[in-house]
Design a protein around this motif. Structure first.
Motif, PDB file in Angstrom:
ATOM      1  N   LEU A  18       1.283  -1.257   0.169  1.00 16.93           N
ATOM      2  CA  LEU A  18      -0.152   0.166  -0.019  1.00 16.93           C
ATOM      3  C   LEU A  18       0.813   1.220  -0.011  1.00 16.93           C
ATOM      4  O   LEU A  18       0.609   2.435  -0.640  1.00 16.93           O
ATOM      5  N   LEU A  19       1.775   0.689   0.968  1.00 12.02           N
ATOM      6  CA  LEU A  19       3.059   2.433   0.919  1.00 12.02           C
ATOM      7  C   LEU A  19       3.777   2.436  -0.947  1.00 12.02           C
ATOM      8  O   LEU A  19       3.528   4.047  -1.149  1.00 12.02           O
ATOM      9  N   CYS A  20       4.028   1.684  -0.920  1.00 12.65           N
ATOM     10  CA  CYS A  20       4.287   2.095  -2.302  1.00 12.65           C
ATOM     11  C   CYS A  20       3.874   2.232  -3.173  1.00 12.65           C
ATOM     12  O   CYS A  20       4.018   3.389  -4.295  1.00 12.65           O
ATOM     13  N   VAL A  21       2.244   1.870  -3.701  1.00 11.94           N
ATOM     14  CA  VAL A  21       0.982   2.308  -4.557  1.00 11.94           C
ATOM     15  C   VAL A  21       1.367   4.012  -4.447  1.00 11.94           C
ATOM     16  O   VAL A  21       1.452   4.469  -5.647  1.00 11.94           O
ATOM     17  N   VAL A  22       0.934   4.013  -3.208  1.00  9.46           N
ATOM     18  CA  VAL A  22       0.743   5.242  -2.943  1.00  9.46           C
ATOM     19  C   VAL A  22       1.427   6.459  -3.131  1.00  9.46           C
ATOM     20  O   VAL A  22       1.474   8.040  -3.730  1.00  9.46           O
ATOM     21  N   LEU A  23       3.269   5.991  -2.834  1.00  8.85           N
ATOM     22  CA  LEU A  23       4.181   6.839  -3.230  1.00  8.85           C
ATOM     23  C   LEU A  23       4.023   6.839  -4.642  1.00  8.85           C
ATOM     24  O   LEU A  23       4.502   7.729  -5.328  1.00  8.85           O
ATOM     25  N   GLY A  24       3.900   5.983  -5.220  1.00 13.04           N
ATOM     26  CA  GLY A  24       3.693   5.899  -7.045  1.00 13.04           C
ATOM     27  C   GLY A  24       2.860   6.580  -7.614  1.00 13.04           C
ATOM     28  O   GLY A  24       3.192   7.473  -8.508  1.00 13.04           O
ATOM     29  N   LEU A  25       1.584   6.344  -6.782  1.00  9.59           N
ATOM     30  CA  LEU A  25       0.816   7.738  -7.387  1.00  9.59           C
ATOM     31  C   LEU A  25       0.996   9.276  -7.491  1.00  9.59           C
ATOM     32  O   LEU A  25       0.451   9.978  -7.925  1.00  9.59           O
ATOM     33  N   ALA A  26       1.913   8.769  -6.424  1.00  7.24           N
ATOM     34  CA  ALA A  26       1.879  10.414  -5.913  1.00  7.24           C
ATOM     35  C   ALA A  26       3.220  10.824  -6.278  1.00  7.24           C
ATOM     36  O   ALA A  26       3.410  11.948  -6.536  1.00  7.24           O
ATOM     37  N   GLY A  27       3.505   9.945  -7.603  1.00  7.20           N
ATOM     38  CA  GLY A  27       4.874  10.481  -8.382  1.00  7.20           C
ATOM     39  C   GLY A  27       6.321  10.283  -7.919  1.00  7.20           C
ATOM     40  O   GLY A  27       6.969  10.815  -8.547  1.00  7.20           O
ATOM     41  N   SER A  95       7.090   2.334 -12.403  1.00  3.45           N
ATOM     42  CA  SER A  95       7.788   0.899 -11.577  1.00  3.45           C
ATOM     43  C   SER A  95       6.976   1.018 -10.367  1.00  3.45           C
ATOM     44  O   SER A  95       7.335  -0.134  -9.555  1.00  3.45           O
ATOM     45  N   THR A  96       7.216   2.703  -9.289  1.00  4.88           N
ATOM     46  CA  THR A  96       7.108   2.073  -7.883  1.00  4.88           C
ATOM     47  C   THR A  96       5.802   1.613  -7.488  1.00  4.88           C
ATOM     48  O   THR A  96       5.194   1.190  -6.041  1.00  4.88           O
ATOM     49  N   VAL A  97       4.305   1.689  -8.289  1.00  4.91           N
ATOM     50  CA  VAL A  97       3.611   1.484  -8.208  1.00  4.91           C
ATOM     51  C   VAL A  97       3.537  -0.465  -8.682  1.00  4.91           C
ATOM     52  O   VAL A  97       2.498  -0.937  -7.920  1.00  4.91           O
ATOM     53  N   ILE A  98       4.130  -0.535  -9.943  1.00  4.66           N
ATOM     54  CA  ILE A  98       4.207  -2.502 -10.024  1.00  4.66           C
ATOM     55  C   ILE A  98       5.322  -2.776  -8.737  1.00  4.66           C
ATOM     56  O   ILE A  98       4.843  -3.647  -8.480  1.00  4.66           O
ATOM     57  N   MET A  99       6.238  -2.119  -7.817  1.00  2.00           N
ATOM     58  CA  MET A  99       7.192  -2.766  -7.036  1.00  2.00           C
ATOM     59  C   MET A  99       5.379  -3.164  -5.889  1.00  2.00           C
ATOM     60  O   MET A  99       5.079  -4.416  -4.962  1.00  2.00           O
ATOM     61  N   GLY A 100       4.521  -2.340  -5.441  1.00  3.75           N
ATOM     62  CA  GLY A 100       3.169  -2.105  -4.894  1.00  3.75           C
ATOM     63  C   GLY A 100       2.382  -2.827  -5.100  1.00  3.75           C
ATOM     64  O   GLY A 100       2.088  -4.131  -4.132  1.00  3.75           O
ATOM     65  N   ILE A 101       2.588  -3.427  -6.526  1.00  7.04           N
ATOM     66  CA  ILE A 101       1.308  -4.809  -6.856  1.00  7.04           C
ATOM     67  C   ILE A 101       2.044  -5.725  -6.382  1.00  7.04           C
ATOM     68  O   ILE A 101       1.301  -6.337  -6.033  1.00  7.04           O
ATOM     69  N   ALA A 102       3.237  -6.170  -6.783  1.00  9.76           N
ATOM     70  CA  ALA A 102       3.717  -7.457  -6.438  1.00  9.76           C
ATOM     71  C   ALA A 102       3.886  -7.472  -5.279  1.00  9.76           C
ATOM     72  O   ALA A 102       3.568  -8.857  -5.184  1.00  9.76           O
ATOM     73  N   ALA A 103       3.855  -6.428  -4.165  1.00 10.41           N
ATOM     74  CA  ALA A 103       3.865  -7.131  -2.658  1.00 10.41           C
ATOM     75  C   ALA A 103       2.136  -7.476  -1.860  1.00 10.41           C
ATOM     76  O   ALA A 103       2.243  -8.588  -1.183  1.00 10.41           O
ATOM     77  N   LEU A 104       1.294  -6.261  -2.994  1.00  8.25           N
ATOM     78  CA  LEU A 104       0.160  -7.188  -2.358  1.00  8.25           C
ATOM     79  C   LEU A 104      -0.434  -8.545  -3.055  1.00  8.25           C
ATOM     80  O   LEU A 104      -0.980  -9.204  -2.141  1.00  8.25           O
TER      81      LEU A 104
END
Length: 122
Positions: A18-27, A95-104
């Motif tokens: 969730l943190l990675c997805v939020v950080l990725g969506l924040a740019g 790619s930060t969002v992708i890392m978040g999705i991978a962790a989820l």
């Protein structure tokens, strides 16, 4: 599998994802924090491999399909490094969002492994 260790792995994977997805969506691009989260998750998964090898000899055999369990575990171990490699090659916010999705995805897989190990009948 050990229930409390499963809870820890799922918590690390879900909160880190969730943190990675939020950080990725924040740019935000991949950073030491986001890569470190997946590194910590990978260490936990490697510990799970060791636990899964030792547990049947310690009197804690799986009740479900052993093949299905190991396929899930090997796949879960491969996902975080693949996501980190992708993130370090591309270095964009996506790619930060992708890392978040991978962790989820790993969080779901770890919970499924717990179900295979303890709940299903063979």
């Amino acid at each position: 599998m050990i229930l409390w260790f499963t809870y820890i792995l799922v918590a690390i994977a879900a909160l880190g994802g969730l943190l990675c997805v939020v950080l990725g969506l924040a740019g935000r691009r991949p950073s030491d924090l986001t890569v470190g989260i997946l590194g910590l998750l990978e260490l936990g998964l490697i510990a799970q491999v060791v636990i899964s090898i030792i547990a049947p000899f310690a009197g804690n055999p799986p009740t479900g399909s052993l093949l299905e369990f190991w396929v899930y575990l090997v796949t879960a171990v491969l996902i975080p490094p693949a996501a980190v490699v992708w993130a370090l090659l591309e270095r964009s916010r996506w790619s930060t969002v992708i890392m978040g999705i991978a962790a989820l995805a790993v969080a779901v897989m770890v919970w499924r492994m717990q179900v295979i190990w303890t709940v299903q009948g063979s």
